[in-house]
Design an enzyme around this catalytic site. Structure first.
Site, mmCIF file in Angstrom:
data_model
loop_
_atom_site.group_PDB
_atom_site.id
_atom_site.type_symbol
_atom_site.label_atom_id
_atom_site.label_comp_id
_atom_site.label_asym_id
_atom_site.label_seq_id
_atom_site.Cartn_x
_atom_site.Cartn_y
_atom_site.Cartn_z
ATOM 1 N N THR A 237 -14.095 59.822 24.737
ATOM 2 C CA THR A 237 -14.253 61.406 25.457
ATOM 3 C C THR A 237 -15.379 61.172 26.445
ATOM 4 O OG1 THR A 237 -13.756 62.278 23.034
ATOM 5 C CG2 THR A 237 -14.805 63.750 24.436
ATOM 6 N N CYS A 325 -36.960 44.695 34.532
ATOM 7 C CA CYS A 325 -36.466 43.798 33.534
ATOM 8 C C CYS A 325 -37.432 42.454 33.625
ATOM 9 C CB CYS A 325 -35.242 43.265 33.658
ATOM 10 S SG CYS A 325 -34.205 44.729 34.285
#
Ligand SMILES: *Cc1c(COP(=O)(O)O)cnc(C)c1O
Length: 395
Positions: A237, A325
């Site tokens: 959804t 990162c």
């Protein structure tokens, strides 16, 4: 919250106030499922359609060529894995040495799974070795994935040329355009691009929503199977509020692209020139001729980037050393290593990435605060003492 000076827009951006406003009704009042038959849900579906069109306008695509995803990383993964699934007899992937971990780590993993991988190197300015790329195109190549613009240096790659050359050989071409979309004009139909990734939170929409453009006619294999959402290309959804926000953000960035390439570019240049001027032993990483208008990566030799960030943070200045990162580890970023930036410079590299929300007063503030920080840190650096001695011997 104390005032912050936010120059870390390649990590994430402020959600534009009108974008926040556009999504709120869909977190509250209008909670219907866009796939429902009833009008309460169906109206939400119509709003999604509008967002799809706004986004396709931004990149020159047709609305039905867009697949909404959960982020840039999902778009990258879906694109590359789909290309491999669609052509099971082809076992070769080409990418570059400076990709975001979303592509880099995936391709490394695919290498472990038995695919042959080619990593195209860059020169000291971060420019791709195109001859090497073209030489390695083969009948066995399933996909070539090259980012449009680098998140750490802002260097822009010649995507039009690369996509054309890859297309000539009948090979699929994917580009991670997360840093390019909204900052420079993009028209996918004018180029031979089969797949393109973008991410909402890099263009003033919220985190957790992205898009994969898939050119009409491209064989596609979904990453998530289930319901019929996104024409069966991405089940689940829809993230309604965020998709609507992304549509609004597409309009916002389109309306501000001119400003990004004039006022923001001038602020970036002012910051860069002032810092290079005031701070000895500093230099720009990357190709100054071919860069995003908002980004500068500057190496301050003989100091530790993490220490610079911490001291800037005390003044509320938010920037980045390498990519988020790699922060927290003492390894210089893979991008600067691929460019062969000397050890003493790579460690002291800071990325400043601006947006239309920055002001001249903020740039002046950074230019005032940073030089004394570098000076203070260098006084404590043994490398700096050596460098000073050498300087004196030369002059
Ligand atoms: C931020 C970024 C991504 C990852 O996007 P997410 O939405 O955070 O997953 C991928 N590629 C580049 C170049 C990026 O800058």
């Amino acid at each position: 919250m104390a005032k912050i000076i936010y120059v870390d827009n390649n990590a994430t951006t402020q959600v534009a106030p009108e974008v926040v406003e556009s999504m709120i009704p869909y977190l509250g009042e209008y909670y219907g499922n866009p796939s429902s038959i009833h009008a309460f849900g169906g109206d939400v579906g119509l709003k999604l359609k509008e967002a799809r069109r706004e986004l396709s306008d931004l990149i020159g695509a047709d609305p039905e060529e867009l697949v909404f995803t959960s982020c840039g990383t999902e778009s990258d993964s879906t694109a590359i894995r789909s290309a491999l699934k669609a052509q099971p007899d082809k076992r070769h992937i080409i990418t570059t040495s400076v990709e975001h971990p979303a592509v880099k780590n995936l391709v490394e993993q695919l290498g472990k799974e038995g695919y042959r991988t080619t990593t195209v190197p860059v020169d000291s300015k971060g420019r791709l070795d195109l001859v090497y790329l073209y030489q390695n195109l083969s009948d066995d190549t399933a996909v070539v994935s090259v980012m449009w613009a680098n998140n750490e240096t802002g260097v822009i790659f010649p995507i039009e040329e690369i996509a054309g050359k890859v297309k000539e050989k009948g090979i699929l071409f994917h580009t991670d355009a997360v840093q390019a979309v909204g900052k420079i004009p993009i028209d996918v139909h004018k180029l031979d691009i089969d797949m393109l990734s973008l991410s909402g939170h890099k263009l003033h929409a919220p985190k957790g929503v992205g898009v994969l453009y898939v050119k009409k006619g491209t064989t596609f294999s979904p990453f998530l199977m289930g319901g019929h959402q996104e024409h069966g290309r991405r089940a689940g959804t829809e993230n309604v509020a965020s998709i609507i926000a992304l549509g609004k953000a597409a309009r916002f960035t389109a309306a501000h692209m001119e400003e990004e390439n004039t006022r923001v570019r001038q602020l970036r240049d002012k910051l860069e020139n002032a810092l290079l001027d005031k701070i000895p032993h500093s230099m720009v990483n990357g190709d100054p001729e071919n860069r995003l208008p908002n980004t500068t990566s500057i190496a301050f030799e003989f100091v530790e980037g993490e220490s610079i960030l911490m001291l800037m943070d005390q003044h509320g200045i938010c920037a980045s050393s390498g990519s988020a990162c790699t922060s927290g580890s003492l390894e210089p970023s893979h991008v600067l290593r691929a460019m062969n930036v000397p050890f003493t410079a790579a460690h002291g590299s800071i990325r400043f990435s601006l947006s239309v929300f920055n002001t001249e007063a903020e740039i002046d503030f950074i230019v005032e605060k940073l030089p004394p920080i570098i000076e203070r840190l260098r006084k404590m650096s043994p490398f700096w003492e050596d460098a000073q001695l050498k300087d004196r011997m030369i002059t």
